[in-house]
Design a protein around this motif. Structure first.
Motif: not given
Length: 454
Positions: A66, A69-70, A73, A193-194, A197, A201, A289, A306, A453
């Motif tokens: 997480i 990716l966050t 992104a 990647i989005h 994610s 999640f 998260p 992020g 998201k």
């Protein structure tokens, strides 16, 4: 076309439900039930340890992906790398100021109330055994500059496998910058990647369904193993720590949010589910998260959330900082070790460094404390045995304060970036229903492709 909101988005989770179907109600019920179970049936409570540890392990399983990716992104969505560096620098400056204030408040409180006076413990009679001995050994092996050398992983895969958040942040920032630097070539990967994610999640959503069971098992184990008597034996120190932390959150962080024209109690109420989750599991990571999702739900830009929140989990540990200063001076008082004002200021200078980069490490508070005492050398490291029995209860307060501090830090950085709509934030806080700002997507480089998201 924008991707649809995932099932774990704040908007989806905040749909009005009866109170008995809300997550916070079931987590609170589980905490109370766990306390009663551990108190009335200690052996049963102790046996429930796997329930709590399994839930926390499941959450930690997702923390590093997480974070990666966050951050990637967020960096991939900004219109310039200069903004990334600006947000990162402002975050670190605020973190440093917050750490200094927290450490100073802890030092003042322990000197005023002197909870260790009259204990007269003999350092030579204290034996380092079990987990406490291992924590001291780990701490003695760390120098004041360890967080700098630990920043770079020897293996990118190893950083993810070991759950070292600090190293994952370092790799993620490098990856995100490189992805942004290659321009159009990297755009399909940003889109991927989005979408990835959203899948991660969704997994988190499934795991969170077990949050009440995890909170029940963790609390039953804590009370069943350490007992209520542990709370009373060093009640003055525990009370001072909780009181000092409450003062820091309400007065210090409250003053900061008031300057932003935001009410601290409204913010705490908005994050109530995350606080209960942290209280039940004694781990601020379990709420990371959801905290990020809730902050995006206040209309804060995705790149700010992020970058600020994951970095704050290693560099903005307000609760851990208060604990360090309180515990170090308490041990000195309890072992009749005199500390001059200059020596205490020296302790503070060392703790500014040893308090960093310990996020995600089991026994991080004890390791940082042992590293501090070993570096300074004026307070016997063996004295941590005096507080080892109550550390589990204090870890909950550390995690709660850390969570509050990182929430406020994100608001400050957003305001610093002139990206905080206070009126929108207050509307969301009043309704307690996360709602990204109408113009939030327009503040990013590729609005149509960003999924809403959590």
């Amino acid at each position: 076309m924008a991707a649809p909101a995932t099932p774990t988005s704040p908007e989806a989770e905040a749909t009005k439900k009866p109170w008995y179907r809300q997550l916070y109600f079931w987590v609170l019920t589980a905490i109370v039930t766990g306390i009663l179970t551990g108190w009335l049936w200690p052996s049963a409570g102790t046996a429930l340890e796997p329930v709590g540890t399994t839930f926390v392990a499941a959450i930690k399983m997702l923390i590093t992906p997480i974070v990666f990716l966050t951050i990637v992104a967020g960096i991939g969505s900004v219109d310039s790398l200069g903004r990334v560096g600006r947000v990162g620098l402002k975050s670190l400056l605020y973190f440093q100021a917050g750490t200094l204030v927290a450490l100073t408040i802890g030092l003042v409180a322990v000197n005023v109330f002197q909870p260790g006076a009259g204990v007269h413990a003999d350092p030579g009679a204290l034996r380092l055994e079990g987990d406490a001995g291992q924590y001291v050994k780990d701490g003695q092996g760390q120098d004041w500059w360890h967080f700098l050398t630990d920043l770079v992983p020897s293996s990118a895969v190893g950083a993810f496998a070991e759950g070292n958040i600090l190293q994952v942040i370092f790799f993620s920032v490098l990856f995100g910058i490189a992805l942004k630097a290659v321009g159009p070539i990297g755009e399909p990967l940003v889109e991927g990647i989005h979408r990835l994610s959203a899948v991660v999640f969704k997994i988190l959503h499934y795991i969170m369904l077990a949050a009440p069971a995890g909170a029940f098992g963790a609390m039953a184990y804590t009370i069943g193993t350490y007992g209520v008597s542990t709370l009373t034996s060093l009640g003055e120190l525990i009370g001072l720590f909780y009181g000092t932390s409450a003062f820091f959150v309400i007065v210090v962080l409250g003053t900061v949010t008031a300057a932003l024209r935001i009410n601290i109690f409204s913010l705490l109420g908005y994050l109530r589910e995350e606080f209960l989750l942290v209280l039940g599991t004694s781990s601020s990571e379990s709420a990371l998260p959801r905290l990020m999702a809730k902050l995006e739900g206040l209309g804060i830009r995705r790149d700010i959330v992020g970058l600020t929140v994951p970095t704050g989990y290693s560099f903005n540990l307000d609760g851990s900082s208060i604990y360090l200063s309180l515990a170090a001076v308490y041990i000195a008082q309890a072992t009749d070790t005199p500390l001059s004002l200059g020596q205490q200021l020296g302790l503070l200078a060392v703790m500014i460094l040893t308090s960093k980069g310990s996020g995600g490490i089991t026994g991080a508070g004890f390791i940082a404390l042992a590293a501090t005492l070993s570096t300074v050398g004026t307070v016997p490291a063996a004295g941590i045995m005096l507080i080892f029995g109550i550390d589990k209860f204090m870890s909950e307060c550390r995690a709660l304060t850390n969570l509050a501090g990182n929430g406020v830090a994100t608001l400050v950085v957003a305001r610093w970036e002139k990206a905080l709509d206070t009126a929108h934030v207050n509307r969301v806080l009043r309704s307690r229903t996360p709602q990204p700002h109408d113009g939030q997507e327009q503040q990013t480089a590729r609005p149509a492709r960003l999924p809403t998201k959590a």
